[in-house]
Design an enzyme around this catalytic site. Structure first.
Site, PDB file in Angstrom:
ATOM      1  N   ASP A   1     -11.725  -7.301   5.893  1.00  0.00           N
ATOM      2  CA  ASP A   1     -11.145  -8.412   6.640  1.00  0.00           C
ATOM      3  C   ASP A   1     -10.692  -7.925   8.015  1.00  0.00           C
ATOM      4  OD1 ASP A   1     -10.341 -10.928   7.163  1.00  0.00           O
ATOM      5  OD2 ASP A   1      -8.514 -10.860   5.956  1.00  0.00           O
TER       6      ASP A   1
ATOM      7  N   CYS B   1      29.431  -6.370   7.039  1.00  0.00           N
ATOM      8  CA  CYS B   1      30.784  -5.996   7.463  1.00  0.00           C
ATOM      9  C   CYS B   1      31.549  -7.161   8.085  1.00  0.00           C
ATOM     10  CB  CYS B   1      30.737  -4.823   8.439  1.00  0.00           C
ATOM     11  SG  CYS B   1      30.006  -5.274  10.018  1.00  0.00           S
TER      12      CYS B   1
ATOM     13  N   CYS C   1      27.758 -10.123  10.806  1.00  0.00           N
ATOM     14  CA  CYS C   1      26.962  -9.262   9.924  1.00  0.00           C
ATOM     15  C   CYS C   1      27.276  -9.606   8.463  1.00  0.00           C
ATOM     16  CB  CYS C   1      27.303  -7.806  10.221  1.00  0.00           C
ATOM     17  SG  CYS C   1      26.668  -6.683   8.977  1.00  0.00           S
TER      18      CYS C   1
ATOM     19  N   GLU D   1     -20.771  -4.300  -1.280  1.00  0.00           N
ATOM     20  CA  GLU D   1     -19.870  -3.637  -0.323  1.00  0.00           C
ATOM     21  C   GLU D   1     -18.599  -4.448  -0.185  1.00  0.00           C
ATOM     22  OE1 GLU D   1     -21.810  -3.275   3.473  1.00  0.00           O
ATOM     23  OE2 GLU D   1     -23.640  -2.483   2.571  1.00  0.00           O
TER      24      GLU D   1
ATOM     25  N   CYS E   1      29.575   0.067   9.639  1.00  0.00           N
ATOM     26  CA  CYS E   1      29.180  -1.040   8.756  1.00  0.00           C
ATOM     27  C   CYS E   1      28.623  -0.456   7.449  1.00  0.00           C
ATOM     28  CB  CYS E   1      28.121  -1.881   9.462  1.00  0.00           C
ATOM     29  SG  CYS E   1      27.224  -2.990   8.372  1.00  0.00           S
TER      30      CYS E   1
ATOM     31  N   CYS F   1      23.781  -5.540  14.166  1.00  0.00           N
ATOM     32  CA  CYS F   1      25.181  -5.292  13.856  1.00  0.00           C
ATOM     33  C   CYS F   1      25.474  -3.959  14.533  1.00  0.00           C
ATOM     34  CB  CYS F   1      25.372  -5.167  12.348  1.00  0.00           C
ATOM     35  SG  CYS F   1      26.975  -4.454  11.966  1.00  0.00           S
TER      36      CYS F   1
ATOM     37  N   LYS G   1     -15.981  -6.630   1.566  1.00  0.00           N
ATOM     38  CA  LYS G   1     -16.010  -7.443   2.780  1.00  0.00           C
ATOM     39  C   LYS G   1     -14.694  -7.194   3.490  1.00  0.00           C
ATOM     40  CE  LYS G   1     -16.972 -12.125   4.383  1.00  0.00           C
ATOM     41  NZ  LYS G   1     -15.970 -12.087   5.422  1.00  0.00           N
TER      42      LYS G   1
ATOM     43  N   TYR H   1     -21.559  -0.691   8.711  1.00  0.00           N
ATOM     44  CA  TYR H   1     -22.404  -1.099   7.590  1.00  0.00           C
ATOM     45  C   TYR H   1     -23.801  -1.553   7.984  1.00  0.00           C
ATOM     46  CZ  TYR H   1     -20.231  -5.419   9.180  1.00  0.00           C
ATOM     47  OH  TYR H   1     -19.753  -6.428   9.964  1.00  0.00           O
TER      48      TYR H   1
ATOM     49  N   LYS I   1     -16.419 -14.672  -1.884  1.00  0.00           N
ATOM     50  CA  LYS I   1     -15.024 -14.639  -1.407  1.00  0.00           C
ATOM     51  C   LYS I   1     -14.068 -14.536  -2.593  1.00  0.00           C
ATOM     52  CE  LYS I   1     -14.047 -15.740   2.460  1.00  0.00           C
ATOM     53  NZ  LYS I   1     -14.250 -16.044   3.835  1.00  0.00           N
TER      54      LYS I   1
HETATM   55  S1  IVH Z   1     -22.962  -7.827   6.648  1.00  0.00           S
HETATM   56  C1  IVH Z   1     -26.519  -9.635   8.502  1.00  0.00           C
HETATM   57  N1  IVH Z   1     -21.161  -6.332   5.477  1.00  0.00           N
HETATM   58  O1  IVH Z   1     -17.978 -10.579   7.311  1.00  0.00           O
HETATM   59  C2  IVH Z   1     -25.291  -8.845   8.311  1.00  0.00           C
HETATM   60  N2  IVH Z   1     -20.415  -8.078   6.893  1.00  0.00           N
HETATM   61  O2  IVH Z   1     -18.382 -13.514   6.917  1.00  0.00           O
HETATM   62  C3  IVH Z   1     -24.108  -9.708   8.093  1.00  0.00           C
HETATM   63  N3  IVH Z   1     -17.972  -8.207   7.103  1.00  0.00           N
HETATM   64  O3  IVH Z   1     -19.408 -11.344  10.388  1.00  0.00           O
HETATM   65  C4  IVH Z   1     -22.860  -8.985   7.927  1.00  0.00           C
HETATM   66  N4  IVH Z   1     -17.516  -6.523   5.804  1.00  0.00           N
HETATM   67  O4  IVH Z   1     -17.729  -9.433  10.310  1.00  0.00           O
HETATM   68  C5  IVH Z   1     -21.367  -7.363   6.298  1.00  0.00           C
HETATM   69  N5  IVH Z   1     -19.692  -4.922   4.391  1.00  0.00           N
HETATM   70  C6  IVH Z   1     -19.907  -5.947   5.209  1.00  0.00           C
HETATM   71  C7  IVH Z   1     -18.860  -6.641   5.829  1.00  0.00           C
HETATM   72  C8  IVH Z   1     -19.143  -7.717   6.662  1.00  0.00           C
HETATM   73  C9  IVH Z   1     -17.021  -7.463   6.571  1.00  0.00           C
HETATM   74  C10 IVH Z   1     -17.733  -9.378   7.985  1.00  0.00           C
HETATM   75  C11 IVH Z   1     -18.605  -9.424   9.216  1.00  0.00           C
HETATM   76  C12 IVH Z   1     -19.303 -10.737   9.139  1.00  0.00           C
HETATM   77  C13 IVH Z   1     -18.424 -11.514   8.228  1.00  0.00           C
HETATM   78  C14 IVH Z   1     -19.227 -12.617   7.560  1.00  0.00           C
END
Ligand code: IVH
Length: 676
Positions: free
Chosen positions: A119, A416, A413, A115, A436, A431, A117, A231, A319
């Site tokens: 941000d 101009c 500016c 999935e 301008c 400005c 991750k 999720y 990551k």
């Molecule tokens: S699962 C036990 N799935 O990443 C379940 N986390 O660094 C643990 N996050 O605190 C989380 N997308 O805020 C999960 N698809 C995803 C996620 C996700 C973002 C975040 C979440 C977690 C942090 C961990």
């Protein structure tokens, strides 16, 4: 109509709007336009106003945000909200796998889910008998803060479940976990708006989302473009799916947005093989992701594997490499926007960040430069986050050369040369010279842009050429251009001139809302322009309307009404309107609501590289069939770059301009058709 039938209509409308919300936010397949949605919502608001007893907590009108809080109450989560262990390369994933396979051999036969991750920041939402009753931040994982009223304002969060699949009964108690975020496009739009209003722009989507969720006044949260993706299930009164894959499907069927990018992999080798592809598609994802989460699909096995501290063993976050590098700030230049706002930007010693050469970066505003004490010549840290235009994080002061000087913002500016001004309560410098050249150029660029009069062939370069050569001094002058005026300009051959004049001439047929949009009145975008055109019927109508008339229009508040009146009070603006009338650029027709919304209408595409299954011509035909437009070169007006293999310089340009890139399969899913 009798009371019972009105009450029935209210119920019906509540349900219809919930369904449209679901189609829009979860399925990504709206069947009505935003305008039609707004009209239905307005109708429901009116009816509920007359029959307050029909208002339910899950009614789509109840996302408005209640009174401000004094402080957030604490909420204890039903079970700890866990975190994730990090991995940084394929080898880390392999050793994670081997470790857990040793603990439980069942790991060898389970599948995995990958999935994005997201941000953003975690939120935990509780539903009782299908109704949203509480939402909390993660806090320390045991206790979070009660942000229910804020979360209720987020349109993609269902207020009631199931939203759509009507034969499903919701569990008595369901607590879901998801991530709140701001999409890349929404973030750019938000900053663009702030910039035009002379306010401070935000640094990045994540911090903005976090700040927005933790507002004591939900009305502020409501104004921020927050979204959610869910999720996991933290608690449920009933048995729920035993695999992560079916859990995602279950959440989606209840009406929760889940990422469409998640993938099921049969074994760890398949997981490892696809890591590179995730890395490549990172930029194409419409929200920021900082990695990919790899989860054991079998949820009871994941549970059995237990925890190390706060991290479950059954999942790991891989990551992505950070996209921050340092480089030398060679110069600070200043751009002048359409409303005269001066924005500083960094000229950098070119540096590669995640496969792209970065030469310029945003410096937000002059306050930012002074707060961070950023100086020309400094080594600065630069971040490239997805499609967001790269930005300077700050200077690396320890590397500062002796003798460097504090940066002093310009007092005149750069276009101009007249003195710049600062307004009380705003961070921006302006400005204020209405003639301008830089502002004029931006104004004309806006007038001819796709959302306004849509004059093809009048790109930024030509507009600047026309302004610099003194051929046009306002937007109305475009309609006075003659062949002989243009032939003496560099690069203007006979054919080019004819095409340009043709395109200008054709724009006379545009409807009123396009012209209103084109005027560039502060606070009037395409949506407001439609409402104004419908009501006012001509520019004269708009010019002579009272504040009361204007505020009677949905979406126009006192500030916007004031800004319209201010605009028409400026003598030069009145002159432009008069000229437009004399020149016959005077539309009185306006858009009718289209019952069959074209999925790509209003969107401009550029195609680069070889697509997997469609030839470029086929792709062009498809895009046009759905109301989109295909042009040859990438500019700020491009919405999407359709990227195939061996993409060329257009890709680099799109990245530099922060234009969204998509692959063929995304195009297919946008038009919801199997093109084979
Ligand atoms: S699962 C036990 N799935 O990443 C379940 N986390 O660094 C643990 N996050 O605190 C989380 N997308 O805020 C999960 N698809 C995803 C996620 C996700 C973002 C975040 C979440 C977690 C942090 C961990």
């Amino acid at each position: 109509m009798n009371k019972n039938s009105v009450l029935a209509e209210i119920k019906e409308l509540q349900h219809t709007l919930q369904e449209h919300n679901y189609r829009y936010h979860v399925l990504d397949e709206p069947t009505i336009s935003d305008y039609e949605y707004d009209m239905l919502l307005q109708k429901l608001r009116d009816l509920e106003l007359a029959y307050p007893e029909a208002v339910t907590p899950d009614s789509p009108t109840q996302r408005t945000g209640s009174v401000p809080l004094e402080k957030f109450e604490k909420v204890t989560h039903p079970s700890p909200i866990l975190s994730l262990a990090n991995a940084f390369c394929a080898d880390d994933i392999r050793s994670w796998y081997e470790k857990i396979a040793k603990l439980d051999p069942a790991v060898k036969t389970t599948s995995f889910i990958m999935e994005p991750k997201i941000d953003g920041l975690t939120v935990v939402i509780r539903y009782e008998n299908g109704i949203l009753v509480q939402a909390a931040t993660r806090g320390d994982g045991v206790q979070g803060e009660d942000v229910t009223e804020n979360v209720r304002t987020i349109k993609s969060v269902p207020l009631r479940i199931p939203v759509f699949v009507s034969n499903q009964v919701p569990p008595e108690r369901l607590v879901v976990r998801g991530e709140i975020y701001i999409g890349k496009d929404d973030f750019s739009r938000l900053n663009q708006k702030l910039l035009e209003q002379g306010e401070k722009t935000y640094q990045n989507p994540r911090n903005t989302a976090a700040g927005s969720l933790r507002q004591l006044d939900p009305k502020i949260t409501r104004e921020r473009p927050l979204s959610i993706l869910t999720y996991s299930i933290v608690d449920c009164s009933e048995k729920y799916p035993e695999s992560q894959w079916s859990l995602l499907e279950y959440l989606k069927n209840l009406g929760f947005p889940v990422s469409q990018l998640s993938q099921k992999k049969e074994n760890i080798d398949e997981v490892l093989e696809s890591i590179e592809a995730w890395n490549t598609k990172r930029d194409l994802i419409p929200y920021e992701v900082d990695g990919v989460v790899i989860k054991i699909n079998d949820l009871s096995l994941a549970e059995r594997l237990g925890y190390v501290g706060k991290d479950p063993r059954g999942a790991i976050a891989l990551k992505f490499p950070a996209r921050e590098v340092s480089t030398i700030l060679m110069d600070i230049k200043v751009n002048v926007g359409r409303t005269g706002v001066l924005t500083p930007f960094a000229v950098l010693e070119p540096v590669e960040i995640g496969g792209v050469i970065v030469r310029q970066a945003t410096l937000h505003n002059f306050d930012f430069i002074s707060e961070k004490d950023i100086r020309i010549g400094d080594r600065v840290l630069v971040k490239r986050a997805g499609d967001v235009i790269p930005y300077v994080i700050g200077p690396l002061v320890e590397n500062r050369k002796a003798g460097s000087m504090k940066y002093v913002p310009p007092i005149t500016c750069p276009s101009c040369g007249l003195a710049v001004e600062h307004f009380e309560g705003e961070v921006a410098w302006y400005c204020v010279n209405s003639s301008c050249p830089a502002q004029l150029t931006r104004n004309i660029e806006h007038f001819v842009s796709r959302g306004a009069m849509d004059i093809e062939g009048l790109g930024e370069k030509i507009v600047a050429q026309l302004v610099d050569a003194g051929k046009i001094a306002d937007v109305a002058d475009l309609y006075t251009l003659k062949k002989e005026n243009l032939l003496d300009l560099e690069g203007f051959a006979e054919k080019k001139v004819e095409n340009l004049l043709d395109a200008i001439n054709q724009s006379r047929g545009k409807s009123l809302e396009k012209l209103i949009t084109g005027l560039g009145i502060h606070g009037i975008g395409e949506v407001n322009a439609v409402a104004l055109a419908r009501k006012m019927k001509s520019l004269d109508g708009l010019m002579t309307s009272s504040a009361g008339d204007l505020m009677g229009i949905d979406g126009i508040g006192p500030n916007t009404a004031q800004s319209i009146q201010d605009w028409f009070e400026v003598e030069t603006n009145r002159r432009v309107v008069k000229k437009l009338k004399q020149l016959g650029v005077w539309p009185t027709s306006f858009i009718e609501v289209d019952d069959t919304p074209q999925k790509l209408s209003g969107l401009t595409f550029v195609i680069t590289g070889t697509l997997p299954s469609l030839s470029r011509d086929q792709a062009k035909t498809e895009i046009e069939k759905y109301g989109g437009k295909v042009v040859d070169s990438v500019s700020r007006n491009t919405d999407y770059l359709l990227v195939g293999e061996n993409a060329g310089s257009k890709l680099q340009k799109a990245i530099d301009l922060g234009i969204k890139r998509i692959e063929e399969k995304e195009l297919k899913s946008m038009i919801g058709e199997d093109l084979g």
